[in-house]
Design an enzyme around this catalytic site. Structure first.
Site, PDB file in Angstrom:
ATOM      1  NE  ARG A   1      -3.950   2.084   2.264  1.00 17.24           N
ATOM      2  CZ  ARG A   1      -5.065   2.065   1.560  1.00 17.24           C
ATOM      3  NH1 ARG A   1      -5.379   0.958   0.877  1.00 17.24           N
ATOM      4  NH2 ARG A   1      -5.881   3.098   1.517  1.00 17.24           N
TER       5      ARG A   1
ATOM      6  CG  HIS B   1      -5.543   9.610   6.969  1.00 15.84           C
ATOM      7  ND1 HIS B   1      -5.212   9.549   5.621  1.00 15.84           N
ATOM      8  CD2 HIS B   1      -5.095  10.817   7.407  1.00 15.84           C
ATOM      9  CE1 HIS B   1      -4.595  10.658   5.274  1.00 15.84           C
ATOM     10  NE2 HIS B   1      -4.510  11.449   6.334  1.00 15.84           N
ATOM     11  CG  HIS B   2      -8.878   7.404   1.216  1.00  9.92           C
ATOM     12  ND1 HIS B   2      -8.801   6.033   1.047  1.00  9.92           N
ATOM     13  CD2 HIS B   2      -9.615   7.872   0.160  1.00  9.92           C
ATOM     14  CE1 HIS B   2      -9.464   5.681  -0.052  1.00  9.92           C
ATOM     15  NE2 HIS B   2      -9.967   6.770  -0.596  1.00  9.92           N
ATOM     16  CB  ALA B   3      -2.952   7.514   4.296  1.00  4.81           C
TER      17      ALA B   3
END
Length: 221
Positions: free
Chosen positions: A19, A194-196
């Site tokens: 990711r 959080h989208h991270a």
């Protein structure tokens, strides 16, 4: 610090992490947080708690903690050196309300996979820190997630904006008032992440597994 709260972790190698490119995009280029609210069916869970003598608030903290701890995407954070780390586990940093003073205190109770053990720890901490208010508790570990409730209203959505540098990675979980809806009792639960570190799939899986846990806990009463 309480020995039960001493965190262990793994430093994340962004170049080796699958990711990594997505994480860098949502940290370096487009910092954003996803929020989703879903109605949970809690009729059977409530029955299990009543028969076992458990209070609803710590039992829900336990259930949420168990699902979050089962998945890596909810256990990322930063160490003291500013490195991205994956905590071995995360602890609930929850708001406890003082109705007589109309104030709250933020506390941490070590998570345990056993409901009875966690429930006992929660009650002990509530008594131990009864005199504290707001952020008086200073012995807070870094591997926490934020959890609270609004038991006075049943809401349709809830969003917690965190005005830091946009790098807060831990989950933020909130729920409201449960109410009867036909034959069901429903509880609105919200999750911000959080989208991270997570996508819509991970958000959805949290709610699906939370519902499954609530149902399974009730079945094993």
């Amino acid at each position: 610090m309480n020995d039960n709260l001493i965190p262990t972790h793994t430093v994340v190698d962004l170049d080796a992490w699958d990711r990594g490119p997505v994480f860098r995009h949502f940290i370096d280029d487009l910092r954003c947080v996803m929020s989703l609210t879903v109605d949970m069916e809690v009729s059977r869970f409530l029955g299990r708690l009543r028969s076992g003598g458990f209070s609803f608030y710590p039992a829900m903290i336990w259930a949420v903690s168990k699902v979050l701890n089962a998945h890596a995407e909810f256990r990322y954070g930063w160490d003291k050196r500013g490195r991205l780390v994956l905590w071995d586990r995360i602890e609930p940093y929850y708001a406890h309300f003082h109705p007589d003073r109309e104030t709250f205190v933020k506390l941490v109770t070590p998570f345990d996979t056993d409901l009875e053990t966690f429930h006992r720890r929660f009650l002990e901490d509530r008594r131990r820190y009864a005199a504290l208010d707001h952020f008086d508790l200073t012995d807070v570990p870094p591997n926490t997630f934020d959890v609270s409730c609004l038991p006075w209203v049943r809401y349709r959505s809830f969003d917690m904006h965190i005005f830091d540098s946009g790098t807060y990675l831990a989950p933020v979980v909130t729920w409201g008032k449960y109410e009867r809806e036909g034959a069901r009792t429903v509880l609105p639960v919200s999750l911000n992440i959080h989208h991270a570190v997570a996508d819509g799939f991970h958000l959805s899986r949290f709610f699906l597994e939370l519902q499954e846990l609530l149902d399974t806990t009730a079945e094993h009463s």
